[in-house]
Design a protein around this motif. Structure first.
Motif, PDB file in Angstrom:
ATOM      1  N   LYS A   1       0.926  -1.698   0.014  1.00 25.64           N
ATOM      2  CA  LYS A   1       0.060   0.798   0.099  1.00 25.64           C
ATOM      3  C   LYS A   1       0.578   0.940  -0.042  1.00 25.64           C
ATOM      4  CE  LYS A   1      -3.278   2.325   3.562  1.00 25.64           C
ATOM      5  NZ  LYS A   1      -4.832   2.591   1.877  1.00 25.64           N
TER       6      LYS A   1
ATOM      7  N   PHE B   1      -3.383  -7.789   6.639  1.00 22.25           N
ATOM      8  CA  PHE B   1      -3.372  -6.374   5.730  1.00 22.25           C
ATOM      9  C   PHE B   1      -2.228  -5.407   7.133  1.00 22.25           C
ATOM     10  CE2 PHE B   1      -3.945  -2.887   3.851  1.00 22.25           C
ATOM     11  CZ  PHE B   1      -4.232  -3.103   2.569  1.00 22.25           C
TER      12      PHE B   1
ATOM     13  N   ILE C   1     -10.569 -10.019   9.316  1.00 21.30           N
ATOM     14  CA  ILE C   1     -11.453  -8.635   7.984  1.00 21.30           C
ATOM     15  C   ILE C   1      -9.343  -8.613   7.535  1.00 21.30           C
ATOM     16  CG2 ILE C   1     -11.472  -6.223   7.532  1.00 21.30           C
ATOM     17  CD1 ILE C   1     -13.894  -6.738   9.348  1.00 21.30           C
ATOM     18  N   GLN C   2      -8.731  -8.773   8.614  1.00 26.56           N
ATOM     19  CA  GLN C   2      -7.714  -8.301   8.518  1.00 26.56           C
ATOM     20  C   GLN C   2      -6.785  -9.910   7.380  1.00 26.56           C
ATOM     21  OE1 GLN C   2      -5.054  -5.726   8.864  1.00 26.56           O
ATOM     22  NE2 GLN C   2      -5.599  -5.137  11.070  1.00 26.56           N
TER      23      GLN C   2
ATOM     24  N   LYS D   1      -9.038 -11.525   5.541  1.00 28.41           N
ATOM     25  CA  LYS D   1      -9.383 -11.758   4.373  1.00 28.41           C
ATOM     26  C   LYS D   1      -9.165  -9.799   3.274  1.00 28.41           C
ATOM     27  CE  LYS D   1     -13.482 -14.209   5.258  1.00 28.41           C
ATOM     28  NZ  LYS D   1     -15.408 -14.005   5.349  1.00 28.41           N
ATOM     29  N   LYS D   2      -8.987  -8.837   3.817  1.00 25.15           N
ATOM     30  CA  LYS D   2      -8.408  -7.336   3.177  1.00 25.15           C
ATOM     31  C   LYS D   2      -6.988  -7.656   2.956  1.00 25.15           C
ATOM     32  CE  LYS D   2      -8.412  -3.964   5.519  1.00 25.15           C
ATOM     33  NZ  LYS D   2      -8.899  -2.494   3.721  1.00 25.15           N
TER      34      LYS D   2
ATOM     35  N   THR E   1      -7.660  -9.569  -0.544  1.00 23.08           N
ATOM     36  CA  THR E   1      -8.817  -8.653  -1.425  1.00 23.08           C
ATOM     37  C   THR E   1      -7.674  -7.836  -2.159  1.00 23.08           C
ATOM     38  OG1 THR E   1     -10.330  -9.646  -0.618  1.00 23.08           O
ATOM     39  CG2 THR E   1     -10.034  -7.356  -2.098  1.00 23.08           C
ATOM     40  N   TYR E   2      -6.752  -7.466  -1.457  1.00 21.48           N
ATOM     41  CA  TYR E   2      -5.946  -5.902  -1.996  1.00 21.48           C
ATOM     42  C   TYR E   2      -4.587  -6.518  -2.924  1.00 21.48           C
ATOM     43  CZ  TYR E   2      -2.765  -2.045  -2.240  1.00 21.48           C
ATOM     44  OH  TYR E   2      -1.946  -1.021  -2.054  1.00 21.48           O
TER      45      TYR E   2
ATOM     46  N   SER F   1     -16.584   3.588   7.248  1.00 21.37           N
ATOM     47  CA  SER F   1     -15.069   2.838   7.080  1.00 21.37           C
ATOM     48  C   SER F   1     -13.770   3.196   7.548  1.00 21.37           C
ATOM     49  CB  SER F   1     -15.367   2.730   5.324  1.00 21.37           C
ATOM     50  OG  SER F   1     -15.674   3.599   4.817  1.00 21.37           O
TER      51      SER F   1
ATOM     52  N   GLU G   1     -10.498   1.799   9.106  1.00 21.32           N
ATOM     53  CA  GLU G   1      -9.397   1.692   8.429  1.00 21.32           C
ATOM     54  C   GLU G   1      -8.574   2.075   9.873  1.00 21.32           C
ATOM     55  OE1 GLU G   1      -7.616   0.270   5.264  1.00 21.32           O
ATOM     56  OE2 GLU G   1      -9.206   0.002   5.992  1.00 21.32           O
TER      57      GLU G   1
ATOM     58  N   TYR H   1      -7.882  -0.981  12.411  1.00 17.41           N
ATOM     59  CA  TYR H   1      -7.080  -1.960  11.603  1.00 17.41           C
ATOM     60  C   TYR H   1      -5.898  -1.034  11.729  1.00 17.41           C
ATOM     61  CZ  TYR H   1     -12.089  -3.166  10.221  1.00 17.41           C
ATOM     62  OH  TYR H   1     -13.541  -3.936  10.110  1.00 17.41           O
TER      63      TYR H   1
END
Length: 710
Positions: A62, A211, A247-248, A250-251, A254-255, A469, A473, A476
């Motif tokens: 990122k 993530f 979520i950490q 799956k994110k 996906t990323y 959201s 973020e 996270y």
């Protein structure tokens, strides 16, 4: 039958963006990009038959994308300012921060850079005052050299401009500096395409981590730490967020797929941290394999794997296991740590021969997993590890006994894996989570996180249709492991306070994103600026040394406590002290201190040694060589130092010795004294013992000798 070797280089950086200051506060993504990330695949590309695994954390990807799109960091911004236009604060920042590099391998090979470091001093005082000694040309050279040495030697050799810049070595121009910084961004833009191309060719496999690099078992439930740390004192509040852990994961997947165009098959859980609950979440996300440390395996099957550093039965370690449908590889800790921490001091050929011999001597089949950081080790190697890596890959390419594999490739060939009935929770450091939880600072960090998350959940319930959201973020990001890496006593970095501030700013940003004022506790730093340094040896009895600056007898200081000053250093380089040891001891009347120099300092002119007691009273004892062998005692009253007394029992010759009578320094028996010692030359601070923090000395009762004997 050949041995399969799976090498995994783990590439990771925390998210350095400060949402309140709207910029990246630390430069390590950019500087490791120019020094490590691209050259790691360029070196490998020369050896097409060698296969390697790379793990890349999404928080790193990122930031690389953000640099591609024009983001900068404060170090970049201060680099680009013309030297003549730097203000006082910026000049001080350069002098303080632009020597953050390994002095031996990155600064000393550049004569001008070494000269500037010596001008500043390896131990230094007020950077504002110091910066006034530097000319505009010296500051411009510092700007250039800092950014040049963080360019990998491979780039400096291959690029004509960089090659000429290195050859020039000094008296750089603003135009040369501008072109150098453009090269930084040019290299950043090549990294992701290079890894994608290598992955599509089949020579490398790229895996992923959660993530923002959280310690997933603790995000799932931070009281899980009790299983591997039964004696640990845990945070006041139980942080329990299985949905965040999911979520950490799956994110990240996906990323990763959005960046590379394919899904990762493998995952290196942050810091190799695993638990049964987390592995099940990873399985549900479609990940086929993970890896962690051999000690997790040892505790999971309740069997010792080694006798000293030798494997008892290599076949136990050198095979894949399975839990909840996920294949698990366990790294060989000794082989991994040899590359990470030992071989940097060896000649490359000898290191490679030793590494390969250890593999061949330990097994004839199975898969040997070698997993370690892919960026941090190389600054301790000559030539940034290029010589070692090239010799390693060249020998592996021609080896008849060892073949290199990716983890997924190996699993396609070997369908069977040994089932595990249980997985012991822990990380690749000590098979526990003590780096991230249990210390007072760590626990306070978890309690901050708990309170902020509770407020966010409550606000979400009150506003079910509101888009929160961005607030989530920020939370996270705050769950990342790196913040707690620097809290506590385990690690030290010159930028610890910056990490603390970025962490709290992300938590504050949660509130700002939901339209609320951050609570006052988030303005209170978690990191304690002063930390207690533990002695190597505790006192064993009263001492009665003769104060004359010489070691006149073996028994004089035999019962004293001792600090090893050579072991105290920073994260980016080993700090060099004038002194090797600090001894301390006492009897019923006095405290005694002794400093052992590494080399003769008695003939130094304008030398001043200052002992500062910060608890239970504020006292300063100043020994000035020009002051006829006396030490002046000052007491602080209403923020003012008042001269109280003088001490004659002080001497500097072969060693520095001083006797501090308790009545003079206003200390009572059975009190704790917290102190540090500073050394000044020409009014500039040149050394400190300890290098950071303070030492605590407990003054014993009158019958201490008797108690010790009993």
């Amino acid at each position: 039958m050949s041995i399969s070797l799976a090498i995994l280089w783990h590439m990771h950086q925390p998210y350095y963006y400060d949402p309140l200051k709207n910029k990246f506060m630390l430069p390590w993504v950019r500087l490791h990009a120019t020094k490590d990330y691209l050259d790691m695949v360029l070196i490998l590309k020369k050896f097409p038959e060698v296969k390697v695994n790379f793990n890349i954390v999404p928080s790193l990807l990122k930031q690389l994308k953000e640099y591609e799109n024009g983001a900068t960091d404060i170090f970049f911004e201060y680099s680009i300012i013309p030297a003549e236009e730097l203000n006082e604060e910026q000049r001080a920042f350069l002098v303080e921060n632009f020597f953050l590099a390994n002095w031996k391998t990155m600064i000393e090979p550049f004569p001008r850079y070494k000269e500037l470091l010596e001008k500043r001093g390896k131990i230094y005082g007020d950077p504002v005052k110091l910066s006034k000694k530097f000319t505009a040309q010296e500051l411009r050279d510092l700007q250039v050299l800092f950014n040049l040495v963080w360019m990998d030697p491979l780039h400096r050799e291959a690029d004509p401009f960089l090659r000429e810049l290195q050859k020039k070595g000094t008296n750089f121009t603003e135009e040369e500096k501008r072109l150098l910084l453009e090269k930084h961004i040019e290299i950043v833009r090549q990294i992701i395409p290079a890894y994608k191309q290598m992955a599509l060719s089949g020579q490398i496999e790229i895996s992923v981590s959660p993530f923002y690099h959280p310690i997933l078992p603790l995000i799932y439930d931070n009281y899980k730490a009790k299983e591997c740390m039964p004696e640990a004192k845990l945070p006041q509040y139980q942080f329990k967020a299985p949905e965040d852990a999911e979520i950490q994961i799956k994110k990240a997947i996906t990323y990763f797929e959005g960046i590379f165009g394919f899904k990762p098959q493998g995952m290196w859980p942050s810091e190799g941290s695993v638990s049964e609950e987390v592995i099940k979440l990873i399985a549900d996300a479609g990940i086929k394999w993970i890896a962690t440390d051999e000690e997790i395996l040892s505790k999971s099957i309740n069997e010792n794997l080694r006798s000293a550093d030798k494997l008892i039965n290599p076949s136990i370690l050198y095979q894949p296991y399975e839990f909840a449908g996920v294949k698990i590889f366990f790294r060989d800790r000794i082989l991994s740590d040899l590359i990470g921490f030992v071989y940097s001091n060896w000649q490359p050929q000898r290191a490679v021969e030793d590494f390969l011999k250890r593999i061949c001597d330990s097994t004839t089949s199975g898969i040997v997993s070698v997993i370690l950081d892919g960026e941090n080790a190389w600054e301790y190697y000559d030539n940034d590890g290029k010589d070692f890596l090239e010799k390693l890959y060249a020998n592996l390419q021609k080896s008849k006994d060892i073949r290199t594999v990716t983890f997924s490739e190996y699993l396609q060939e070997k369908s069977y894996s040994n089932p595990l009935k249980r997985v012991f929770p822990g990380s690749w450091i000590g098979a526990n989570f003590s780096i991230w939880i249990g210390h007072e600072e760590d626990n306070l960090s978890w309690d901050y996180l708990y309170k902020v998350r509770q407020d966010l959940v409550s606000h979400q319930k009150e506003n079910p249709h509101k888009d929160l959201s961005q607030a989530w973020e920020e939370l996270y990001i705050s769950e990342g492991s790196d913040w707690n890496w620097w809290y506590g006593d385990e690690h030290y970095t010159e930028t610890k306070d910056v990490f603390d501030e970025i962490y709290r700013h992300h938590l504050m940003s949660v509130y700002l994103n939901i339209g609320k004022e951050p609570p006052s506790f988030l303005h209170v730093p978690i990191s304690k600026k002063m930390k207690e340094i533990k002695p190597e040896v505790e006192p064993k009895g009263f001492i009665y040394p003769k104060i004359e600056g010489k070691i006149t007898g073996y028994f004089e200081w035999l019962e004293a406590g001792k600090f090893n000053l050579q072991r105290m250093g920073g994260s980016m380089h080993k700090t060099e002290s004038l002194f090797s040891y600090l001894y301390y001891g006492f009897n019923r009347q006095s405290l005694f201190l002794r400093l052992d120099p590494k080399f003769p300092i008695k003939d130094f002119k304008d030398l001043k040694i200052q002992i500062q007691i910060i608890e239970p009273v504020k006292v300063k004892i100043v020994f000035d060589l020009l002051d006829k062998g006396l030490a002046q005692v000052f007491i602080q009253e209403n923020e003012t130092w008042i001269r109280k007394d003088e001490i004659e029992t002080v001497a500097l010759d072969e060693i520095f010795e001083i006797e501090l009578p308790f009545d003079v320094i206003e200390i009572k028996q059975e009190e704790n004294i917290c102190l540090f010692i500073e050394v000044f030359k020409n009014s500039y601070l040149i050394d400190r013992a300890p290098i950071v923090g303070f030492i605590k000395i407990h003054i014993p009762p009158p019958d201490f000798d008797k108690l010790i004997w009993l």
